[in-house]
Scaffold this motif. Structure first.
Motif, PDB file in Angstrom:
ATOM      1  N   SER A   1     -60.765 -31.630   1.544  1.00  0.00           N
ATOM      2  CA  SER A   1     -60.430 -30.211   1.933  1.00  0.00           C
ATOM      3  C   SER A   1     -61.526 -29.600   2.753  1.00  0.00           C
ATOM      4  CB  SER A   1     -60.392 -29.267   0.683  1.00  0.00           C
ATOM      5  OG  SER A   1     -61.538 -28.990  -0.102  1.00  0.00           O
ATOM      6  N   LYS A   2     -62.807 -30.276   2.713  1.00  0.00           N
ATOM      7  CA  LYS A   2     -63.873 -29.685   3.313  1.00  0.00           C
ATOM      8  C   LYS A   2     -63.997 -30.167   4.781  1.00  0.00           C
ATOM      9  CE  LYS A   2     -65.779 -26.411   0.557  1.00  0.00           C
ATOM     10  NZ  LYS A   2     -65.790 -25.114   1.100  1.00  0.00           N
ATOM     11  N   ASN A   3     -63.239 -31.308   4.966  1.00  0.00           N
ATOM     12  CA  ASN A   3     -63.266 -31.963   6.345  1.00  0.00           C
ATOM     13  C   ASN A   3     -61.748 -31.888   6.972  1.00  0.00           C
ATOM     14  OD1 ASN A   3     -66.254 -33.257   6.653  1.00  0.00           O
ATOM     15  ND2 ASN A   3     -65.353 -33.521   4.613  1.00  0.00           N
ATOM     16  N   PRO A   4     -61.396 -30.630   7.295  1.00  0.00           N
ATOM     17  CA  PRO A   4     -59.946 -30.614   7.681  1.00  0.00           C
ATOM     18  C   PRO A   4     -59.334 -31.702   8.892  1.00  0.00           C
ATOM     19  CG  PRO A   4     -61.299 -28.815   8.332  1.00  0.00           C
ATOM     20  CD  PRO A   4     -62.333 -29.684   7.497  1.00  0.00           C
ATOM     21  N   HIS A   5     -60.854 -32.066   9.386  1.00  0.00           N
ATOM     22  CA  HIS A   5     -60.189 -33.038  10.638  1.00  0.00           C
ATOM     23  C   HIS A   5     -59.625 -34.485  10.170  1.00  0.00           C
ATOM     24  CE1 HIS A   5     -64.175 -34.242   9.444  1.00  0.00           C
ATOM     25  NE2 HIS A   5     -63.917 -35.627  10.160  1.00  0.00           N
ATOM     26  N   LEU A   6     -59.731 -34.573   9.026  1.00  0.00           N
ATOM     27  CA  LEU A   6     -59.111 -35.766   8.102  1.00  0.00           C
ATOM     28  C   LEU A   6     -57.586 -35.348   7.346  1.00  0.00           C
ATOM     29  CD1 LEU A   6     -62.455 -37.060   6.271  1.00  0.00           C
ATOM     30  CD2 LEU A   6     -61.592 -37.895   8.412  1.00  0.00           C
ATOM     31  N   THR A   7     -56.968 -36.136   7.666  1.00  0.00           N
ATOM     32  CA  THR A   7     -55.618 -35.937   7.046  1.00  0.00           C
ATOM     33  C   THR A   7     -55.185 -37.285   6.434  1.00  0.00           C
ATOM     34  OG1 THR A   7     -54.374 -36.543   9.118  1.00  0.00           O
ATOM     35  CG2 THR A   7     -54.824 -34.223   8.874  1.00  0.00           C
TER      36      THR A   7
ATOM     37  N   VAL B   1     -57.534 -41.520   0.343  1.00  0.00           N
ATOM     38  CA  VAL B   1     -58.682 -40.454   0.184  1.00  0.00           C
ATOM     39  C   VAL B   1     -59.781 -40.962   0.417  1.00  0.00           C
ATOM     40  CG1 VAL B   1     -59.816 -38.367  -0.580  1.00  0.00           C
ATOM     41  CG2 VAL B   1     -57.246 -38.798  -0.719  1.00  0.00           C
ATOM     42  N   VAL B   2     -60.344 -41.912  -0.512  1.00  0.00           N
ATOM     43  CA  VAL B   2     -61.582 -42.335  -0.279  1.00  0.00           C
ATOM     44  C   VAL B   2     -62.011 -43.418   1.021  1.00  0.00           C
ATOM     45  CG1 VAL B   2     -63.491 -43.850  -1.606  1.00  0.00           C
ATOM     46  CG2 VAL B   2     -62.040 -42.194  -2.759  1.00  0.00           C
ATOM     47  N   ASN B   3     -60.787 -44.070   1.111  1.00  0.00           N
ATOM     48  CA  ASN B   3     -61.091 -44.928   2.429  1.00  0.00           C
ATOM     49  C   ASN B   3     -60.894 -43.880   3.632  1.00  0.00           C
ATOM     50  OD1 ASN B   3     -60.942 -47.441   1.188  1.00  0.00           O
ATOM     51  ND2 ASN B   3     -58.833 -47.458   1.270  1.00  0.00           N
ATOM     52  N   THR B   4     -60.266 -42.845   3.834  1.00  0.00           N
ATOM     53  CA  THR B   4     -60.160 -41.874   4.909  1.00  0.00           C
ATOM     54  C   THR B   4     -61.645 -41.280   5.056  1.00  0.00           C
ATOM     55  OG1 THR B   4     -57.802 -41.347   4.670  1.00  0.00           O
ATOM     56  CG2 THR B   4     -59.293 -39.926   5.866  1.00  0.00           C
ATOM     57  N   LEU B   5     -62.493 -41.124   3.773  1.00  0.00           N
ATOM     58  CA  LEU B   5     -63.801 -40.298   3.834  1.00  0.00           C
ATOM     59  C   LEU B   5     -64.771 -41.019   4.583  1.00  0.00           C
ATOM     60  CD1 LEU B   5     -63.654 -38.550   0.350  1.00  0.00           C
ATOM     61  CD2 LEU B   5     -63.363 -37.411   2.589  1.00  0.00           C
ATOM     62  N   GLN B   6     -64.411 -42.732   4.611  1.00  0.00           N
ATOM     63  CA  GLN B   6     -65.490 -43.505   5.139  1.00  0.00           C
ATOM     64  C   GLN B   6     -65.120 -44.306   6.516  1.00  0.00           C
ATOM     65  OE1 GLN B   6     -65.891 -47.245   4.621  1.00  0.00           O
ATOM     66  NE2 GLN B   6     -63.868 -46.952   4.564  1.00  0.00           N
ATOM     67  N   ARG B   7     -63.751 -43.637   6.992  1.00  0.00           N
ATOM     68  CA  ARG B   7     -62.998 -44.470   7.945  1.00  0.00           C
ATOM     69  C   ARG B   7     -63.948 -44.479   9.355  1.00  0.00           C
ATOM     70  NH1 ARG B   7     -57.267 -42.846   7.951  1.00  0.00           N
ATOM     71  NH2 ARG B   7     -58.303 -40.751   8.708  1.00  0.00           N
ATOM     72  N   ASP B   8     -64.286 -43.363   9.857  1.00  0.00           N
ATOM     73  CA  ASP B   8     -65.111 -43.241  10.843  1.00  0.00           C
ATOM     74  C   ASP B   8     -66.440 -43.776  10.925  1.00  0.00           C
ATOM     75  OD1 ASP B   8     -66.338 -42.634  13.170  1.00  0.00           O
ATOM     76  OD2 ASP B   8     -65.644 -40.582  13.279  1.00  0.00           O
ATOM     77  N   ARG B   9     -66.583 -44.962  10.891  1.00  0.00           N
ATOM     78  CA  ARG B   9     -67.719 -45.651  10.618  1.00  0.00           C
ATOM     79  C   ARG B   9     -69.143 -44.970  11.636  1.00  0.00           C
ATOM     80  NH1 ARG B   9     -67.145 -50.112   7.193  1.00  0.00           N
ATOM     81  NH2 ARG B   9     -64.671 -49.641   6.450  1.00  0.00           N
TER      82      ARG B   9
ATOM     83  N   ASN C   1     -69.330 -41.844  12.217  1.00  0.00           N
ATOM     84  CA  ASN C   1     -69.467 -40.673  11.628  1.00  0.00           C
ATOM     85  C   ASN C   1     -68.725 -40.546  10.400  1.00  0.00           C
ATOM     86  OD1 ASN C   1     -70.607 -37.967  11.515  1.00  0.00           O
ATOM     87  ND2 ASN C   1     -68.964 -37.213  12.550  1.00  0.00           N
ATOM     88  N   PRO C   2     -69.209 -41.307   9.193  1.00  0.00           N
ATOM     89  CA  PRO C   2     -68.500 -41.155   7.948  1.00  0.00           C
ATOM     90  C   PRO C   2     -68.634 -40.006   7.076  1.00  0.00           C
ATOM     91  CG  PRO C   2     -70.308 -42.554   7.797  1.00  0.00           C
ATOM     92  CD  PRO C   2     -70.393 -42.106   9.136  1.00  0.00           C
ATOM     93  N   VAL C   3     -67.835 -39.520   6.327  1.00  0.00           N
ATOM     94  CA  VAL C   3     -68.047 -38.124   5.610  1.00  0.00           C
ATOM     95  C   VAL C   3     -68.838 -38.704   4.161  1.00  0.00           C
ATOM     96  CG1 VAL C   3     -66.907 -36.635   3.950  1.00  0.00           C
ATOM     97  CG2 VAL C   3     -65.709 -36.886   6.398  1.00  0.00           C
ATOM     98  N   ILE C   4     -68.579 -39.891   3.794  1.00  0.00           N
ATOM     99  CA  ILE C   4     -69.641 -40.495   2.736  1.00  0.00           C
ATOM    100  C   ILE C   4     -70.369 -41.763   3.193  1.00  0.00           C
ATOM    101  CG2 ILE C   4     -68.009 -39.462   0.940  1.00  0.00           C
ATOM    102  CD1 ILE C   4     -66.561 -41.892   0.747  1.00  0.00           C
ATOM    103  N   THR C   5     -71.327 -41.941   2.569  1.00  0.00           N
ATOM    104  CA  THR C   5     -72.274 -43.032   2.817  1.00  0.00           C
ATOM    105  C   THR C   5     -71.510 -44.276   2.392  1.00  0.00           C
ATOM    106  OG1 THR C   5     -73.288 -42.851   0.912  1.00  0.00           O
ATOM    107  CG2 THR C   5     -74.322 -41.712   2.789  1.00  0.00           C
ATOM    108  N   PRO C   6     -71.872 -45.540   2.788  1.00  0.00           N
ATOM    109  CA  PRO C   6     -71.392 -46.769   2.011  1.00  0.00           C
ATOM    110  C   PRO C   6     -71.903 -46.789   0.748  1.00  0.00           C
ATOM    111  CG  PRO C   6     -72.473 -47.124   4.130  1.00  0.00           C
ATOM    112  CD  PRO C   6     -72.768 -45.850   4.054  1.00  0.00           C
ATOM    113  N   ALA C   7     -72.841 -46.224   0.178  1.00  0.00           N
ATOM    114  CA  ALA C   7     -73.311 -46.209  -1.144  1.00  0.00           C
ATOM    115  C   ALA C   7     -72.289 -45.438  -1.913  1.00  0.00           C
ATOM    116  CB  ALA C   7     -74.906 -45.827  -1.314  1.00  0.00           C
ATOM    117  N   THR C   8     -72.104 -44.340  -1.511  1.00  0.00           N
ATOM    118  CA  THR C   8     -71.236 -43.214  -2.154  1.00  0.00           C
ATOM    119  C   THR C   8     -69.813 -43.845  -2.130  1.00  0.00           C
ATOM    120  OG1 THR C   8     -72.594 -41.447  -1.587  1.00  0.00           O
ATOM    121  CG2 THR C   8     -69.947 -41.039  -2.017  1.00  0.00           C
ATOM    122  N   PHE C   9     -69.222 -44.596  -1.146  1.00  0.00           N
ATOM    123  CA  PHE C   9     -67.960 -45.147  -0.930  1.00  0.00           C
ATOM    124  C   PHE C   9     -67.953 -46.283  -2.360  1.00  0.00           C
ATOM    125  CE2 PHE C   9     -65.304 -48.940   0.445  1.00  0.00           C
ATOM    126  CZ  PHE C   9     -64.090 -48.088   0.653  1.00  0.00           C
ATOM    127  N   ALA C  10     -68.961 -46.925  -2.340  1.00  0.00           N
ATOM    128  CA  ALA C  10     -69.059 -48.059  -3.431  1.00  0.00           C
ATOM    129  C   ALA C  10     -69.088 -47.411  -4.641  1.00  0.00           C
ATOM    130  CB  ALA C  10     -70.373 -48.943  -3.125  1.00  0.00           C
TER     131      ALA C  10
END
Length: 199
Positions: free
Chosen positions: A78-84, A94-102, A104-113
């Motif tokens: 919700s805080k990154n409206p450019h992601l749908t 949702v989690v995959n989308t948050l790190q999709r743009d390698r 400029n990801p929204v979450i780090t690889p460690a947070t994704f893990a």
């Protein structure tokens, strides 16, 4: 309940508490918690996750950590409206989308893990539904349950430390990612939850 029954029940509760205190203390020491967190709708449940783990309520801890992780993932979306995504309730998407743009990801690889550890592989599949729906193949071994609850809680702490990280500079909170905190633009003040170790 009459006075005698109340006194007996109180005595039993005190004895139970004393008997379990060493294990509770050990669990409290093992799981860290941030001293300050943003005052979002999932702030109090994060504390409850930790309290359940300390008290030895591992099913509840695992289920609530998984629910909090889902809430945090939706919050980040919700805080990154450019992601749908087609369905914001579809956790993996949702989690995959948050790190999709390698780049400029929204979450780090460690947070994704860490999000992945919370959802958890179990016999080749995520165990979220096993705990939330109490499937008949749910874990029954208390040692394994405690280990799984601790794994979930540590992963949630890792996510929270990254997404809602901060430092203190000259007595002021310096937010790592300001857009995830409710900062009042007029005063530059932020509402926080101050956490203490008292259980």
């Amino acid at each position: 309940m009459n006075a005698d029954e109340r006194d007996y029940t109180e005595k039993q509760m005190r004895e139970d508490f004393e008997r379990n205190l060493p294990a509770r203390l050990d669990r409290m020491i093992r799981v860290p918690i941030g001293s300050i967190g943003p005052l979002h709708h999932f702030a109090t449940p994060i504390l409850e996750c930790r309290r359940m783990f300390i008290a030895g309520h591992f099913y509840g801890c695992i289920s609530l950590v998984q629910a909090v992780a889902e809430a945090v993932a939706r919050f980040l979306l919700s805080k990154n409206p450019h992601l749908t995504v087609p369905d914001p309730n579809e956790y993996a998407t949702v989690v995959n989308t948050l790190q999709r743009d390698r780049a400029n990801p929204v979450i780090t690889p460690a947070t994704f893990a860490a999000f992945g550890r919370i959802r958890g592989p179990r016999k080749g599949k995520e165990d979220r539904n096993v705990y939330h729906h109490l499937d008949e193949d749910i874990e029954l071994d208390p040692v394994k349950l405690e280990a799984r609850a601790e794994q979930c809680l540590l992963a949630l702490h890792e996510i929270e430390s990254d997404v809602f990280g901060f430092t203190i500079n000259d007595g002021k909170i310096v937010l790592k990612k300001e857009k995830y905190w409710d900062v009042d633009p007029a005063t530059n003040m932020v509402r926080v939850m101050v956490r203490c170790e008292v259980i």
